[in-house]
Design a protein around this motif. Sequence first.
Motif, short mmCIF file in Angstrom:
data_model
loop_
_atom_site.label_atom_id
_atom_site.label_comp_id
_atom_site.label_asym_id
_atom_site.label_seq_id
_atom_site.Cartn_x
_atom_site.Cartn_y
_atom_site.Cartn_z
N ALA A 1 0.92 -1.19 0.03
CA ALA A 1 -0.05 -0.01 -0.01
C ALA A 1 0.98 1.39 -0.11
N PRO A 2 1.54 1.41 -1.11
CA PRO A 2 2.42 2.63 -1.55
C PRO A 2 1.63 4.01 -0.98
N SER A 3 2.42 4.90 -0.43
CA SER A 3 2.03 6.24 -0.17
C SER A 3 2.03 7.00 -1.29
N SER A 4 2.77 6.55 -2.24
CA SER A 4 2.94 7.35 -3.56
C SER A 4 3.19 6.73 -4.96
N ILE A 5 3.06 7.05 -5.80
CA ILE A 5 3.24 6.46 -7.40
C ILE A 5 4.19 7.18 -8.10
N ARG A 6 5.25 6.81 -8.62
CA ARG A 6 5.89 7.49 -9.72
C ARG A 6 5.42 7.21 -10.99
N LEU A 7 5.01 8.53 -11.62
CA LEU A 7 4.33 8.65 -13.03
C LEU A 7 5.53 8.31 -14.07
N GLN A 8 4.88 8.52 -15.37
CA GLN A 8 5.82 8.25 -16.56
C GLN A 8 6.92 9.27 -16.72
N THR B 1 3.23 11.08 -7.46
CA THR B 1 1.90 11.43 -6.69
C THR B 1 1.43 10.74 -5.82
N LYS B 2 0.62 11.48 -4.86
CA LYS B 2 0.14 10.53 -3.72
C LYS B 2 -0.96 9.81 -3.99
N VAL B 3 -0.81 8.54 -3.35
CA VAL B 3 -2.18 7.64 -3.40
C VAL B 3 -3.01 7.70 -2.44
N HIS B 4 -4.21 8.31 -2.66
CA HIS B 4 -5.36 8.58 -1.32
C HIS B 4 -6.16 7.34 -1.09
N TYR B 5 -6.25 6.95 0.14
CA TYR B 5 -7.07 6.09 0.67
C TYR B 5 -8.05 6.35 1.54
N GLU B 6 -9.23 5.82 1.29
CA GLU B 6 -10.51 5.69 2.13
C GLU B 6 -11.02 4.49 2.41
N ARG B 7 -11.29 4.35 3.75
CA ARG B 7 -11.72 2.88 4.17
C ARG B 7 -13.02 2.58 3.17
N GLY B 8 -13.12 1.20 2.48
CA GLY B 8 -14.26 0.89 1.82
C GLY B 8 -14.20 1.34 0.43
N LYS B 9 -13.30 2.16 0.09
CA LYS B 9 -13.23 2.64 -1.33
C LYS B 9 -11.88 1.97 -1.91
N SER C 1 -3.44 13.93 -10.52
CA SER C 1 -2.28 14.59 -11.31
C SER C 1 -3.01 15.23 -12.62
N ARG C 2 -1.95 16.21 -13.05
CA ARG C 2 -2.30 16.71 -14.53
C ARG C 2 -2.39 15.99 -15.40
N PRO D 1 -6.19 -1.76 -9.90
CA PRO D 1 -5.83 -0.43 -10.66
C PRO D 1 -6.51 0.60 -9.66
N VAL D 2 -5.50 1.56 -9.54
CA VAL D 2 -5.97 2.68 -8.77
C VAL D 2 -7.32 3.74 -9.60
N VAL D 3 -7.96 4.31 -8.81
CA VAL D 3 -8.89 5.38 -9.65
C VAL D 3 -7.85 6.73 -9.96
N VAL D 4 -7.92 7.03 -11.02
CA VAL D 4 -7.16 8.27 -11.72
C VAL D 4 -8.03 9.45 -11.80
N HIS D 5 -7.64 10.55 -11.08
CA HIS D 5 -8.20 11.67 -11.33
C HIS D 5 -7.27 12.61 -12.26
#
Length: 748
Positions: free
Chosen positions: A655-662, A667-675, A681-682, A701-705
């Motif tokens: 459960a990494p706190s962040s992910i390195r993009l291309q 970018t920070k990984v956001h966690y919410e219980r049950g989601k 990121s841009r 797969p994470v949800v990408v905003h």
Amino acid sequence: MIVAAPGAGKTTRVPPALTGIVGGEVVVLEPRRIAARLAARRVAWELGEPVGQTVGYQIRFEEAIGPRTRLRFVTEGILTRRLLSDPHLKGVSAVVLDEFHERHLESDLALALLKRLQRTRPELRIVVMSATLDADPVAEYLDGCPIVRSAGRLFDLSIRHLPYSPKPLEAQVGNALELLENGKHAGDTLVFLPGAVEIRRAMRECAAVARRAGLLMLPLHGSLPPKEQDRALAPASQRKVIFATNVAESSVTVEGVTAVVDSGLARFASDSPWSGLPTLHVGRVSKASATQRAGRAARTAPGQVLRLYTEEDYSRRVDHEAPEILRSDLSQLCLALRAMGIDQVSDIEWLDAPGAAAVGRAESLLDRLGARGSMAQQLARYPLPPRLSRILVEALERGVGEDGCVAVALLGSGGRVEKNDLLAAMDLAPDPRMLQHIAQLRRIAHISGQKKHSDEALLMSVLAGFPDRVARLRTANQVLLSAGGSAELAGDRPQYEFMVAVDAEDRKEKPLPLIRVTARIEPEWLIDLFPDHVKDGSSVVWNRVAERVDAVSALFYDELLIQESRGAVPDAQAAAEMLAEKALEAGIERFVDMDALNELMARVEFAGFEMPDVPQALRELCLGLRSFAELKKASAYFVGAIEQKIGARRFHEIAPSSIRLQKGRQTKVHYERGKTPWIASRLQDFFGMRETPRIGLGRTPVVVHLLAPNQRPVQTTTDLAGFWERLYPQVRRELMRRYPRHAWPERP
């Protein structure tokens, strides 16, 4: 063993007959002082001698004994104290225990000691006499001794039970006396009442009847001077009504009495479980006592009895009162045995063995008073409960023996003390009975004059007698007790903080015991006199104003806090526990970034790890801290500390706190219980990335905003590849129009 009806002549015929059989002295134990004195006078009169020659008596405050005395009537405690100084009873050939059915503690002790003495003095005669006792168990106890039974001569006796009346006792007595006078009763009347107070009330109530009938009213109880007691029993020129306690229940016949009015009540001696001092309570007499009382009316002529209780009431009464040895405080008995060198109560063969629990309490008290060896012998010299003996011995050692006699006489009088402070009560004028007590104690203690006055020395002496009754003033009239618990003070609030409860009792109607009399003490005396019962300790307390844990050093006497100080460094573990407790009460949100904590908990849930114990983590964080202020500073590391405890490396992989993009952007990984976890990121940061980032054991797969240059979302997706194919062309046109300076390639 002699069993004979009331009036058969046991008391006045058997003892003088024994003097003609045995060669030495005959000692007769009587349960009451009046009986001992009257019996001696009657036997001496029958011999044609004044009392004090062949026949004498020895009671508290009074004796008539001469060098020729062979028959001695004594009260029960006198024999016990004689055995202390003369264990073999030299010169005594026979001991008679009269009215043994009353089963006083002293009479049971005397019988046990006499039986023990018979092993080395088999020629010693023991005679037990009673009118109502079941003789067989006593005869068996005395190795199968013979039982002599005599019916005696009892005149006709009528017994009438009056119906229940709600009237006061004195009014019922007045009605009964009216019934007797209306029935033309021609003799004297004996009225049995519980105590002196009831006697005075009844005499006032009956005054009018007595005037009309020409009756002489006379009181008879143990507190009266001997002359007044004699007046009640002596022949008179007019008919008498004798208002008596149970002192007139047995022994010598009261001449002229042909009617008895029986209240069915008596004051029974017991011992306060608080002070161990004698107390009295009113209760119903047994059938045996009622029979004894009734028998007084028919000793010299036919008589009648009016009982102020119903026949059903009588039928429900016990046959005999329980022996005192089974219901009383045993400290005085155990003290006597210790003074005689008998260490264990079980070393004596008893008619009725005392209970182990009562013996244990008595032995514990004596140990607390230091009543061993020579001290036990000193205490046993005095006709006092052990506590009061201890006070007097200590007062003598401190040079305030005269004041000690006054204090002991006051406390041992059995009456109510007018003041709730001992020193104040001692300043009041003593009554004649108390003066007798003081004179007797001065005589036994060999005090010829006052050596000195010292309140401090006297109060320390009182403490020596009540070391387990220390109290500390709390709020209002409540005190904390060294034995644990609380009690309530009677009367005015004392001006001192520490005290001894010298007169107290439990109350059925109130939750707290009532302390009637106290004596001031200083806490330093406890440390000096009883160091073994003083213990120190430290504890932590919460300083509510400073929001801090403080250390308290405390000194305890038994269970009572007598001294405390603050300011020392508290024990680290105890301080941490209290700080954590108070922090949890205040709310963990005061100290911890709840957003960060909640997100951590969501990460843990996503990773599938065991949920951490947050309160326990807070407790661990508190170790080495004392205050909320320190905890707030330390809480910056709280979430990180939990991560470390979970296992940070493996946790971050799942459960990494962040992910390195291309393009290298984190970018920070956001966690919410049950989601599902999400990132934001841009849109340009995702150029070159065809697949959606995945995390977790299940490669979720994470949800990408996807954000516009103004950081507002333009699209949310979990399928980047699908987004580029289906949605990006339309999004691109819109973004090119709004942000023309940015590059928006057709195939990013």
